[in-house]
Write an enzyme that holds these catalytic residues in place. Structure first.
Site, PDB file in Angstrom:
ATOM      1  N   LYS A  71      -3.879   2.696   0.286  1.00 43.53           N
ATOM      2  CA  LYS A  71      -3.237   2.108  -0.192  1.00 43.53           C
ATOM      3  C   LYS A  71      -4.243   1.976  -1.640  1.00 43.53           C
ATOM      4  O   LYS A  71      -3.298   1.676  -2.775  1.00 43.53           O
ATOM      5  CB  LYS A  71      -3.346   0.798   0.389  1.00 43.53           C
ATOM      6  CG  LYS A  71      -2.076   0.043   1.842  1.00 43.53           C
ATOM      7  CD  LYS A  71      -1.245  -0.806   1.087  1.00 43.53           C
ATOM      8  CE  LYS A  71      -1.858  -1.359   2.786  1.00 43.53           C
ATOM      9  NZ  LYS A  71      -0.949  -2.741   2.665  1.00 43.53           N
ATOM     10  N   ASP A 108       4.323  -6.520  -1.359  1.00 42.12           N
ATOM     11  CA  ASP A 108       3.793  -7.524   0.047  1.00 42.12           C
ATOM     12  C   ASP A 108       4.569  -8.811  -1.105  1.00 42.12           C
ATOM     13  O   ASP A 108       4.398  -9.844  -0.023  1.00 42.12           O
ATOM     14  CB  ASP A 108       3.024  -6.808   0.348  1.00 42.12           C
ATOM     15  CG  ASP A 108       2.494  -6.815   0.911  1.00 42.12           C
ATOM     16  OD1 ASP A 108       3.033  -5.552   1.929  1.00 42.12           O
ATOM     17  OD2 ASP A 108       1.039  -5.766   1.044  1.00 42.12           O
TER      18      ASP A 108
END
Ligand code: ATR
Length: 293
Positions: A71, A108
């Site tokens: 990520k 997120d």
């Protein structure tokens, strides 16, 4: 599955990737909307990540998700990023534009908020406490402040990390961020509208998060980003006290919506049927160590 030569292509890059729930999640939406498309697990070694980012658009992929351990590196490999990715330094969703350029997003924080609002439409972002200072905590903290949270408290085992995150948050949201000791003292809980566990405590194989919830006000919401197990010791304790809770599966599902909207060509619904499908996968034996994507 309805696959033709024109099928829409997407997937998830991770190493390992076998634990990922994302193929199940996006596969459910492709099937449900009878879309000619497929979402595949893509096991890519760290040394091959850059190559994969260059190759996938040329293979016709419309986008992909990125999971552990890629990520942070994905952040550097895209051509541009949304504000959430810039703030967190983390990209979990990559969209391939028609000109072949790559846009990195971090979905997120927005996913967390979407879940919170879906479950508790009356939630007023007053005072919140976020436990943790990693990527997940960072995404949620920015999202809560952006949503209007009047005061955000941060608390982390390694206080230097909490202070560093607080300094980043305070640049955009001055006078609304406070760092507390770890573990948080009862006074830091007594006026909370929301408590969020963004540490890995409570996850299968990790110690539980031991926190006395007695000081929380009756209307507080207790959220846990951990979803293996879904009923973490923290959520079990919150339910026992009669508090409102938010489990980790919701953020997993809601963070996936923008990606699917891009590669599936329609905004997918988050509903009970989808939740049941994921719960079934979670309850399958030998499933441990799941990550968010
Ligand atoms: P993510 O990107 O998923 O948030 P991370 O960056 O590894 O993952 O962050 C994990 C969080 O869990 C951190 O806040 C970590 O605290 P430290 O910054 O002190 O490492 C927290 N954490 C992990 N194990 C912990 C433990 N045993 N006690 C307290 N906090 C813990």
């Amino acid at each position: 599955m309805l696959l033709s030569g024109k099928a829409r292509l997407a997937g998830v890059l991770g190493w390992p990737v076998a634990h990922s729930l994302s193929p199940r999640l996006h596969g459910h939406w492709f099937a449900r909307y009878r879309i000619d498309g497929v979402y595949v697990p893509l096991p890519v070694r760290p040394e091959d990540l850059e190559l994969a980012f260059r190759a996938l658009p040329r293979l016709g992929f419309l986008g992909w998700n990125v999971t552990i351990p890629h990520k942070e590196r994905a952040f550097a490999l895209v051509d541009r990023r949304d504000a959430a990715a810039e703030r967190t330094g983390v990209v979990n969703t990559v969209l391939v534009h028609p000109d072949g350029t790559l846009e990195g997003r971090n979905t997120d924080g927005a996913g967390f908020l979407a879940h919170l609002r879906a479950e508790y439409p009356d939630f007023v972002p007053a005072t919140a406490l976020v436990l943790g200072a990693g990527g997940a905590a960072r995404a949620v903290a920015f999202a809560l402040l952006e949503a209007g949270c009047a005061q955000l408290r941060l608390c982390n085992r390694t206080s230097a990390r909490a202070r560093a995150l607080a300094a980043d948050l305070a640049r955009l949201f001055p006078d609304r961020v406070l760092v507390c000791d770890w573990p948080p003292p009862p006074a830091a809980l007594s006026d909370l509208a929301l408590l969020v566990n963004a540490t890995s405590l409570g996850m299968t194989g990790q110690p539980p998060l031991l926190l006395d919830l007695a000081p929380l006000p009756a209307g507080a919401i207790v959220a846990d980003l951990v979803y293996v197990p879904l009923a973490t010791p923290l959520l079990t304790a919150a339910r026992a006290r009669g508090l409102r809770v938010l489990d980790g599966l919701g953020m997993l599902v809601h963070q996936a919506v923008p990606g699917f909207a891009w590669w599936g060509g329609r905004v997918p619904e988050v509903d009970e049927e989808l939740r049941r499908c994921l719960l079934e996968a979670l309850e399958a034996p030998a499933r441990t160590g799941l990550s968010v994507h």
